[in-house]
Design a protein around this motif. Structure first.
Motif, PDB file in Angstrom:
ATOM      1  N   LEU A 213       0.992  -0.927  -0.087  1.00 16.64           N
ATOM      2  CA  LEU A 213       0.034  -0.201  -0.066  1.00 16.64           C
ATOM      3  C   LEU A 213       0.819   1.111   0.112  1.00 16.64           C
ATOM      4  O   LEU A 213       1.563   1.460   0.973  1.00 16.64           O
ATOM      5  CB  LEU A 213      -1.045   0.001   1.146  1.00 16.64           C
ATOM      6  N   GLY A 214       0.658   2.014  -0.902  1.00 11.42           N
ATOM      7  CA  GLY A 214       1.673   2.979  -1.145  1.00 11.42           C
ATOM      8  C   GLY A 214       3.220   2.870  -1.297  1.00 11.42           C
ATOM      9  O   GLY A 214       3.719   1.712  -1.882  1.00 11.42           O
ATOM     10  N   GLU A 215       3.800   3.271  -0.310  1.00 15.32           N
ATOM     11  CA  GLU A 215       5.183   2.825  -0.131  1.00 15.32           C
ATOM     12  C   GLU A 215       5.585   1.908   0.806  1.00 15.32           C
ATOM     13  O   GLU A 215       6.797   1.591   1.164  1.00 15.32           O
ATOM     14  CB  GLU A 215       6.053   4.056  -0.063  1.00 15.32           C
ATOM     15  N   GLY A 216       4.472   1.383   1.468  1.00 12.32           N
ATOM     16  CA  GLY A 216       4.648   0.442   2.431  1.00 12.32           C
ATOM     17  C   GLY A 216       3.622  -0.692   2.383  1.00 12.32           C
ATOM     18  O   GLY A 216       3.597  -1.338   1.252  1.00 12.32           O
ATOM     19  N   ASN A 217       3.273  -1.439   3.296  1.00  7.57           N
ATOM     20  CA  ASN A 217       2.491  -2.557   3.584  1.00  7.57           C
ATOM     21  C   ASN A 217       1.513  -2.519   4.610  1.00  7.57           C
ATOM     22  O   ASN A 217       1.791  -2.045   5.504  1.00  7.57           O
ATOM     23  CB  ASN A 217       3.413  -3.871   3.911  1.00  7.57           C
ATOM     24  N   LEU A 218       0.162  -2.905   4.070  1.00  6.67           N
ATOM     25  CA  LEU A 218      -0.741  -3.130   5.286  1.00  6.67           C
ATOM     26  C   LEU A 218      -1.133  -4.567   5.658  1.00  6.67           C
ATOM     27  O   LEU A 218      -1.138  -5.528   4.824  1.00  6.67           O
ATOM     28  CB  LEU A 218      -1.948  -2.470   4.509  1.00  6.67           C
ATOM     29  N   LEU A 219      -0.936  -4.851   6.809  1.00  6.29           N
ATOM     30  CA  LEU A 219      -1.529  -5.877   7.395  1.00  6.29           C
ATOM     31  C   LEU A 219      -2.814  -6.084   8.365  1.00  6.29           C
ATOM     32  O   LEU A 219      -2.945  -5.102   8.943  1.00  6.29           O
ATOM     33  CB  LEU A 219      -0.332  -6.553   8.290  1.00  6.29           C
ATOM     34  N   VAL A 220      -3.630  -7.018   7.971  1.00  8.45           N
ATOM     35  CA  VAL A 220      -4.783  -7.241   8.470  1.00  8.45           C
ATOM     36  C   VAL A 220      -5.054  -8.425   9.173  1.00  8.45           C
ATOM     37  O   VAL A 220      -5.008  -9.312   8.443  1.00  8.45           O
ATOM     38  CB  VAL A 220      -6.085  -6.692   7.624  1.00  8.45           C
ATOM     39  N   ALA A 221      -5.437  -8.592  10.420  1.00  2.00           N
ATOM     40  CA  ALA A 221      -5.742  -9.908  10.977  1.00  2.00           C
ATOM     41  C   ALA A 221      -7.042  -9.816  11.721  1.00  2.00           C
ATOM     42  O   ALA A 221      -7.320  -8.984  12.443  1.00  2.00           O
ATOM     43  CB  ALA A 221      -4.633 -10.336  12.077  1.00  2.00           C
ATOM     44  N   GLY A 222      -7.755 -10.865  11.754  1.00  2.00           N
ATOM     45  CA  GLY A 222      -9.208 -11.000  12.694  1.00  2.00           C
ATOM     46  C   GLY A 222      -9.040 -12.544  12.998  1.00  2.00           C
ATOM     47  O   GLY A 222      -8.773 -13.384  12.365  1.00  2.00           O
ATOM     48  N   GLU A 223      -9.651 -12.771  14.488  1.00  2.00           N
ATOM     49  CA  GLU A 223      -9.551 -14.007  15.153  1.00  2.00           C
ATOM     50  C   GLU A 223     -10.954 -13.987  15.809  1.00  2.00           C
ATOM     51  O   GLU A 223     -11.376 -12.877  16.462  1.00  2.00           O
ATOM     52  CB  GLU A 223      -8.645 -14.038  16.008  1.00  2.00           C
ATOM     53  N   ALA A 224     -11.461 -14.983  15.764  1.00  2.00           N
ATOM     54  CA  ALA A 224     -12.849 -15.145  16.654  1.00  2.00           C
ATOM     55  C   ALA A 224     -12.692 -16.566  17.232  1.00  2.00           C
ATOM     56  O   ALA A 224     -12.280 -17.533  16.568  1.00  2.00           O
ATOM     57  CB  ALA A 224     -14.291 -15.291  15.878  1.00  2.00           C
ATOM     58  N   GLN A 225     -13.158 -16.792  18.683  1.00  2.00           N
ATOM     59  CA  GLN A 225     -13.263 -17.935  19.347  1.00  2.00           C
ATOM     60  C   GLN A 225     -13.995 -18.170  20.304  1.00  2.00           C
ATOM     61  O   GLN A 225     -14.538 -17.295  20.935  1.00  2.00           O
ATOM     62  CB  GLN A 225     -11.808 -17.938  20.017  1.00  2.00           C
ATOM     63  N   THR A 226     -14.497 -19.224  20.536  1.00  4.77           N
ATOM     64  CA  THR A 226     -15.693 -19.631  21.646  1.00  4.77           C
ATOM     65  C   THR A 226     -15.186 -21.160  22.195  1.00  4.77           C
ATOM     66  O   THR A 226     -14.296 -21.878  21.683  1.00  4.77           O
ATOM     67  CB  THR A 226     -16.904 -20.073  21.054  1.00  4.77           C
ATOM     68  N   TYR A 227     -15.196 -21.263  23.506  1.00  2.00           N
ATOM     69  CA  TYR A 227     -14.830 -22.424  24.302  1.00  2.00           C
ATOM     70  C   TYR A 227     -15.401 -22.812  25.633  1.00  2.00           C
ATOM     71  O   TYR A 227     -15.792 -21.657  26.378  1.00  2.00           O
ATOM     72  CB  TYR A 227     -13.346 -22.311  24.483  1.00  2.00           C
ATOM     73  N   ASP A 228     -16.054 -23.825  25.659  1.00  2.00           N
ATOM     74  CA  ASP A 228     -16.604 -24.200  26.990  1.00  2.00           C
ATOM     75  C   ASP A 228     -15.830 -24.514  28.102  1.00  2.00           C
ATOM     76  O   ASP A 228     -15.806 -24.618  29.181  1.00  2.00           O
ATOM     77  CB  ASP A 228     -17.798 -25.043  26.869  1.00  2.00           C
ATOM     78  N   GLY A 229     -14.850 -25.631  27.699  1.00  2.00           N
ATOM     79  CA  GLY A 229     -14.173 -26.413  28.603  1.00  2.00           C
ATOM     80  C   GLY A 229     -14.749 -27.626  29.177  1.00  2.00           C
ATOM     81  O   GLY A 229     -15.910 -27.748  28.829  1.00  2.00           O
ATOM     82  N   PRO A 230     -14.185 -28.278  30.001  1.00  2.00           N
ATOM     83  CA  PRO A 230     -14.774 -29.685  30.466  1.00  2.00           C
ATOM     84  C   PRO A 230     -15.550 -29.311  31.939  1.00  2.00           C
ATOM     85  O   PRO A 230     -16.099 -30.145  32.357  1.00  2.00           O
ATOM     86  CB  PRO A 230     -13.430 -30.367  30.883  1.00  2.00           C
ATOM     87  N   TRP A 231     -15.634 -28.066  32.078  1.00  2.00           N
ATOM     88  CA  TRP A 231     -16.388 -27.863  33.490  1.00  2.00           C
ATOM     89  C   TRP A 231     -17.760 -27.960  33.760  1.00  2.00           C
ATOM     90  O   TRP A 231     -18.548 -27.851  32.592  1.00  2.00           O
ATOM     91  CB  TRP A 231     -15.934 -26.385  33.781  1.00  2.00           C
TER      92      TRP A 231
END
Length: 708
Positions: A213-231
């Motif tokens: 992007l232009g003279e540089g770089n654009l980085l994009v990251a996205g994360e989604a998580q769910t967890y119940d565990g053994p409880w």
């Protein structure tokens, strides 16, 4: 100034006699997985494959890592970090030899750390940084130095730099046991999209991409998580995470601007008393207060800049963070309120804005023809916060115990001189000066007030060699941790009695010494041995009925650490680490001399394989030895030994499929164990007991990743 520490002049005199040491010249090249740290970081290798989601990339501004300056310091590449099958994001830090990362509550809460005979609670004496921003939070509602790493995205890690001990001029508050700096990638080699599913309701989706992007770089990251565990009471963790970064240039000439956003909400099964399980009142994965849990949010904007010219290299970074946390805990159940409708649950609120900056300048030169560097740096940080403690029942408000407004600010100045006297002798001599100021506006007027303190610490280092591919290291330095400033200004208890209390010191000093050796005489094998000692003027110990820590007696730790890394081939790596520590209170007291929860033995071993296309995998063993739970050693925890494994395959198309098996042997061990008084049920007996949080049973996680 606090009168709890030794005069600086005495420290300087002792150090001058010993001339113990630290960093080598920054002009030296230190290589790990072809990641040069001679000044400018190069692209990490992408041929080593032991992870479905890691694709490698370039670490720019964040890749200007310091050379190895002690036998116990080092650098771990992002590829090595991601080769580890882990239960939670913070466990990637177990790539640091001798560091244990565990959890005694819901998955959204900060991890608990153990290193060199320290129960570091949630971060009291280990300083953590991500992309130049401090993670530790001072005067935190739950515990001093609280460091929540749940916003970490392991696949974005470019490199991890770690130090042990208070020997390094850049390290200040919370760094006496060690420091860890995690740098994110500026760009990724390929766009990656992955999805994971697993036992106990585990679901995760992640996308990372970068483009010019232009003279540089654009980085994009996205994360989604769910967890119940053994409880029995599911965690119902919901987590959203994002990173946007724009960068130009390199580690020596360039800049980056990064925005991060993180939000999580969860239920929590906290530690439970052994007698409640033994009597069949609840199961091993049961809860005595199903309404425990929390929510948190972290939003940050940070920037980095560097420039190299004839006058040397200048680096600067700044950050602004908005943070909020609500935490509901009940560790003693009905000890203080013997009523079925009440109980001991409390809510801890932390709502703050913090900002800070660091600027340093390194000037190359010579001393009588010998290569020399001088580095000067300045760090600042300010936290404006509301911190509260409230009695609750099933998350419903009962009364306010503490509800304070706090402003805490600090500044530090450091200087270091590094000289290569001969081909086999390098020295560093430096010092660090820290000043603190705080203003507490308490809802209990008698506890309001202002506090100031300062501390000056020398930092000395010596490196001898190499001879026959062997180097010898000597390190000496002073460090400190700050205490919760509310304990510094308080004069009475925050209760109806208003009983007088003894004020805590603002800054608590430490002194460390280390002697070590590092050998590379066998091709592919790096082995290091370090002997260390650390003295602390005051120890922070866990308090069960408050769910936090309090200052205690002075301590001394000494031990030995042995680390090994063996690259048998470009696609096969072995490692093994062992730390044995003796931790004792250094004063005499009839209660005993053992430091509660201080681990004596920590060990780990692992194997990773894989290269480009085809099969890849990893097997990791971690041993967390038994620990004294009380000062007289009459109660001890059990040892915990865990084995995690991964197997996967990368197709020519760039698609990867991997299977992680966590707790492969289904060990019925404990994540953490405490010993304190509680009353599990209203009307029941109140007495001391072991309280434990169990290790999760065997779990599998399947990950499908695509690279394009």
């Amino acid at each position: 100034m606090s009168d709890s520490r030794s005069p600086t002049a005495l420290r300087l005199a002792a150090l001058a006699v010993a001339l113990l040491p630290l960093p080598a010249s920054a002009q030296e090249a230190v290589t790990l997985d072809e990641l040069s740290v001679a000044g400018e970081a190069q692209p990490a290798p992408t041929t080593f494959s032991a992870s479905a989601g890691y694709v490698g990339g370039v670490t720019g501004i964040g890749g200007a890592l310091a050379p190895v300056a002690s036998a116990s310091g080092g650098i771990v590449s992002g590829a090595q970090v991601n080769a580890r099958p882990v239960t939670r994001p913070g466990e990637v830090l177990e790539a640091v030899p001798g560091l244990i990362v565990t959890q005694h509550s819901g998955e959204g809460k900060a991890n608990q750390f153990f290193l060199r005979g320290f129960n570091l609670d949630h971060g009291t004496d280990i300083a953590l940084f991500v992309d130049g921003m401090p993670v530790n939070l001072r005067t935190h509602a739950h515990g001093q130095g609280y460091a929540d790493l749940n916003f970490l995205i392991p696949e974005l890690v470019g490199a991890v730099e770690f130090h042990k001990g208070p020997y390094f001029v850049r390290d200040g508050d919370f760094a006496s046991a060690g420091s860890v700096r995690i740098d994110y990638l500026d760009t990724v080699a390929k766009t990656v999209a992955l999805t994971s599913i697993g036992s106990f309701g585990y679901r995760r989706a992640l996308t990372i991409g970068s483009a010019p992007l232009g003279e540089g770089n654009l980085l994009v990251a996205g994360e989604a998580q769910t967890y119940d565990g053994p409880w029995d009471v599911p965690d119902r963790l919901k987590k959203l995470n994002g990173v946007v970064r724009y960068s130009q240039g390199t580690a020596l000439d360039g800049f980056s601007v990064t925005g991060m956003a993180y939000w999580a909400k969860w239920n929590a099964t906290n530690q439970i008393p052994e007698r409640a399980v033994a009597e069949g009142l609840i199961g091993r994965f049961g809860s005595l207060d199903p309404s425990d849990g929390g929510d948190t949010g972290r939003f940050s904007l940070s920037g980095r800049w560097s420039h190299t010219g004839e006058a040397g290299t200048t680096r600067a970074n700044a950050y602004l963070i908005r943070y909020r946390m609500n935490l509901w805990n009940n560790f003693t159940y009905f000890l203080n309120f013997d009523s079925v409708t009440t109980g001991d649950q409390f809510r801890q609120l932390d709502d703050r804005v913090l900002g800070g900056a660091e600027v340093s300048h390194t000037v190359p030169g010579d001393l009588f023809g010998m290569p020399m560097e001088n580095e000067v740096g300045l760090q600042t940080r300010t936290d404006a916060m509301r911190v509260g403690l409230f009695d609750t029942t099933r998350r419903q408000f009962r009364r306010a115990v503490i509800d304070d407004q706090v402003l805490e600010t600090s500044a530090a100045f450091y200087v270091e001189n590094r000289v290569r006297w001969t081909d086999w002798l390098r020295t560093s001599v430096g010092f660090r000066a820290d000043g603190y100021y705080a203003d507490v506006r308490s809802d209990t007027p008698a506890n309001s007030g202002r506090a100031r303190d300062g501390i000056v610490n020398p930092k000395l280092g010596l490196v001898l060699g190499p001879w026959a591919d062997t180097e010898f290291y000597l390190n000496y330095g002073g460090g400190f941790h700050s205490n919760d400033v509310r304990g510094v200004t308080a004069t009475v208890e925050a209760s109806d009695t208003l009983a007088p209390v003894v004020r805590a010191p603002f800054l608590v000093p430490s002194t460390g010494t280390e002697v070590g050796v590092r050998n590379r005489s066998i091709a592919g094998l790096e082995t290091a041995l370090a002997l260390f000692r650390l003295d602390f003027a005051s120890e922070n110990l866990f308090v069960g009925d408050a769910g936090t820590t309090e200052p205690s007696r002075p301590t001394r730790r000494f031990g030995v650490e042995w680390t090994n890394r063996y690259a048998l081939t470009p696609w096969l790596q072995l490692e093994g680490d062992l730390t044995v520590t003796n931790a004792r209170f250094s004063d005499r007291d009839p209660a005993g001399g053992r430091v509660p929860d201080a681990p004596t033995t920590i060990a780990s071993a692992g194997i990773s394989f894989g290269e480009g296309e085809g099969w890849f995998g990893s097997l990791r063993f971690r041993y967390f030895g038994p620990r004294p739970l009380v000062e007289d050693n009459s109660e001890r925890s059990k040892a915990t030994a865990l084995l995690n494994g991964r197997i996967g395959y990368t197709f020519a198309s760039g698609i990867s499929l991997s299977l992680d098996v966590l707790n492969l042997t289904n060990a019925k061990a404990d994540q953490i164990t405490y010993f304190y008084e509680s009353r599990p049920f209203a009307g029941g007996e109140a007495r001391d007991d072991r309280h434990f949080h169990p290790v999760e049973p065997t779990a599998v996680r399947l990950t499908l990743a695509g690279r394009f």
